[in-house]
Every structure is written in structure tokens, then in C-alpha cells.
Design an enzyme around this catalytic site. Sequence first.
Site, PDB file in Angstrom:
ATOM      1  N   SER A 261       1.911  -1.991  -9.796  1.00  0.00           N
ATOM      2  CA  SER A 261       1.524  -0.793  -9.067  1.00  0.00           C
ATOM      3  C   SER A 261       0.602  -1.101  -7.886  1.00  0.00           C
ATOM      4  CB  SER A 261       0.892   0.202 -10.041  1.00  0.00           C
ATOM      5  OG  SER A 261       1.003   1.486  -9.507  1.00  0.00           O
ATOM      6  N   HIS A 403       6.581   4.223 -15.302  1.00  0.00           N
ATOM      7  CA  HIS A 403       5.643   3.391 -14.543  1.00  0.00           C
ATOM      8  C   HIS A 403       4.747   2.565 -15.474  1.00  0.00           C
ATOM      9  CE1 HIS A 403       3.476   2.494 -10.890  1.00  0.00           C
ATOM     10  NE2 HIS A 403       2.325   2.846 -11.443  1.00  0.00           N
TER      11      HIS A 403
HETATM   12  C1  GTR Z   1      -0.610   6.115  -7.870  1.00  0.00           C
HETATM   13  C2  GTR Z   1      -0.353   5.729  -6.456  1.00  0.00           C
HETATM   14  C3  GTR Z   1       0.678   4.635  -6.418  1.00  0.00           C
HETATM   15  C4  GTR Z   1       0.363   3.526  -7.386  1.00  0.00           C
HETATM   16  C5  GTR Z   1      -0.225   4.042  -8.688  1.00  0.00           C
HETATM   17  C6  GTR Z   1      -0.894   2.995  -9.576  1.00  0.00           C
HETATM   18  O1  GTR Z   1      -1.451   7.194  -8.001  1.00  0.00           O
HETATM   19  O2  GTR Z   1       0.087   6.855  -5.759  1.00  0.00           O
HETATM   20  O3  GTR Z   1       0.822   4.142  -5.105  1.00  0.00           O
HETATM   21  O4  GTR Z   1      -0.444   2.601  -6.800  1.00  0.00           O
HETATM   22  O5  GTR Z   1      -1.167   5.011  -8.491  1.00  0.00           O
HETATM   23  O6  GTR Z   1      -1.567   2.085  -9.083  1.00  0.00           O
HETATM   24  O7  GTR Z   1      -0.748   3.132 -10.786  1.00  0.00           O
END
Ligand code: GTR
Length: 423
Positions: A261, A403
Site C-alpha cells: 500500500s 487490500h
Molecule cells: C489509503 C490510501 C491509499 C493507500 C492506503 C494504505 O487510505 O488512499 O493510497 O496508501 O491508504 O496505505 O493502506
Amino acid sequence: MITRRAFTATTLATLLGTRLHAQDDANYDEAKVPPYTLPPLLVDAAGRPLRGRDDWQARRVELLDTFAAQMYGRTPRGLAACTVTAIDAPVPVLDGRALRQQLRLDWVGKASVDVLVYRPAHGRRVPVFVGLNYYGNHAVDPDPGIVLNRRWMRASEANGIVQHRATERSRGTMARRWPVDLIIERDCALMTAYYGDFAPDDPAVVRDGIAPLADGLQDRIPVRERWGAIGMWAWGLSQMRAAATGVPGLDASRAIVIGHSRLGKAALWAGVQDEAFAMVVSNDSGCAGAALSRRIYGETIGRITSSFPHWFCGNAASWAGREAEMPVDQHQLLALVAPRALHVASAVDDRWADPRGEFLATLAADPAWRFLGGTGLGDVTEMPPVDAPVGRRVRYHVRTGGHDINRYDWTQYLETAKSTLHK
Ligand code: GTR
């Protein structure tokens, strides 16, 4: 009165008195991806085709410069080196199959970072994964011998964070993201550190890491081109790689930079700047990571630079809503890894990170490997189905689920490391 055009999901939510999750109000419709043309890969800034390696090297410098000036900021020159000391002697773990050790990177009186190392007990030098973690080294494994990090952390009830500090309850809470047993079984090592030791992830405290090391070194860098947290995390990853040189059992010439991420964005930025990384892994890095900005699918440059201004340089926000005019797109960032190994991964339900945009960027980067005489993705032309990795020196997979980074992802990265780095 609400006109039809202004009747967005947000107005609907407001009228209904509900609060939309920030990520719901984004484009997830493939039919609404605007037509776009990517900046061409194998031409120079003047549009002339590149003819060979020298031309590529020159173009590489230009591209790095553009990504620094417009997105991540410039890494200051002349940052002080750290001293590396052992916090403890190597401790046998995993029934004696591995050794666990903690190191301290120290910029005396200015900053310090604790690094947790796992390596096979046999002692022969092996490839080493270098990655930052979100909640401290003590969250990687429940082992009570790991130093509990007491620095500022983002709020997280699930991770036992109380008033922005870790507690004993935080130990091992991120273990599922760090399958140390698997890494050791596949004859690799791991080096990890808490990302907030380099730069705490909040605009109010972001300077409480290594930022002061840059004081006095940025006078000649335009204010809008000065680095943000992604730049600092990326620099930190390179410092860790450099520290691997002195650790028995780690082969620093086969270092693999990895991140999930926001830390996947940092891993990419570290991997393209620091060619001493032999392999680069981007896990669900999404917008400003592996995903094409021009698709306007899921998170956009406008959204990310307003939610997380401290990650980027000042110029990045000026591209909000102007993605089509950006001088670069993310396939060019991925291409800067060539001819080294690259693994890009998505998760099918992680639409915010635009899985298809991550695949398409990887595909559009692939000609760089061929241009340099190697094989990247091979004969891949279509996005593969879920859980069916593709490629050679460049690999891509999209996993079932959301995610995260899990054992399945690590299994694929270890496979890429084995096929490209093992002797
Ligand atoms: C989210 C962000 C993403 C990603 C994510 C993370 O809120 O919008 O770009 O970086 O966090 O790091 O889990």
C-alpha cells in the site's frame, strides 16, 4: 435546487443523512475510464526514439528527475550516514531454523531506527527482503524479546494502540502479514523496521523522524520539490539495505525491497532510485504507486494529495484533475526498475487501488525489459485471472480478496526471488 448534473453520490448521501465511506464516491466503472494516451516509454523528452542502453540511461535520469520534481520530492544530497549497532546477540527461533536479531541505526542525537532481522540459521548468505512495517517490529511477531516501539503511531484499536502509543497488547498483531517461517523455509532473510521511525505518518508529526537530517541540505531545492514522507520512507529502505552489508548471512547484493500500500509506493520509489536493490515488490500500491494515474479509477491524484499531502512534494497536488497533462505516468516509474526483477501484485476486491490499472502499468512498462535485452512479462498481453501469476523477470498477480498482504502474496514473491536471484 439540486440539478441532475450536481446530483452525485455525495449529495444523495447527505440528503439521506448517511455518511459515505470516502472510498465509495469514486469511479469504479470501466466504461467511465476516460480515453487516454500514455506518455511513450522508449523515446526521449524531445520525442526521439531511444537507440540503445546509453540513451536509456540518459532517459532514466530525466524520468527520475521528473518523478522527484512532480510527485515524491527530491531526496536531499549529503544526508548523514548512520552507525549500525547490534541491540542483542542473534537468538535462535523457529526451532533453531532461524536467527532473530535487532539492530539500531543511529544518527546520534538526531534520529534512530530499530531493525528486526530474521535469517536462516545455516549462516550462508541469502537474498534479503527489506520492508517497512506499520505498527512496530513488536507487531511482526509475538516474541517478547522484540523491543516494544514507543514512538507515535496511527490510532488503531485492533493493534492495541492507546493514545498513539503501542502497548503490550500490540505484540504480534501484524504477524499475518509477515510469514517469517515461509521466508526462512524458502531460504531468504527479512529485515524490517517501523515506518514511523523514519517519518511518522501524519502531517503534524511527520518531522519527528529523520526529517531534521535534511535541515540545511534543502536550500537549493525549490520548496515545492522538497520531499515528503514517501521520500523519507524510501530513503530509509536504502539505509536498511546498506546496513545489510555488515550482517552475517545477508547477501546485500540480492536485496529485495518490498512494501504494501502506501509502503508499496515507498518501495517503488526506493527501488527506482537505488539500483543496488536487485528486485522490487509492489503489493497493492495503487494510486501514485503501480496504478496508472490517467485511468481515474478508484483513488485519484486529487484525492490522494488532499488526503495525504505530507506524503508528496508540493507540486504533486497541482496535478489534481489534470492527470492527462502529467508529464509522466506510473508505467514509466515501473520501467525504471529494468532490467532488475519486478513483481507487481493487486487484490481483486481492492478496487480503490485499481487492480487493472496496476496490471496495465506493468504491461506498458514491459518493453523496457525487452529493450535492454531481457524478458520481462514474456508473452503476456491480457490481465490474468485471479490467483494465476504471470511473467518472468517481471511478474504480476491479482489475488482473491481485499487490500492486504498475505501468505499467498509472499509465496509469489519468494517464487520470483527464487527464479531471478537464487544462485
Ligand atoms: C489509503 C490510501 C491509499 C493507500 C492506503 C494504505 O487510505 O488512499 O493510497 O496508501 O491508504 O496505505 O493502506
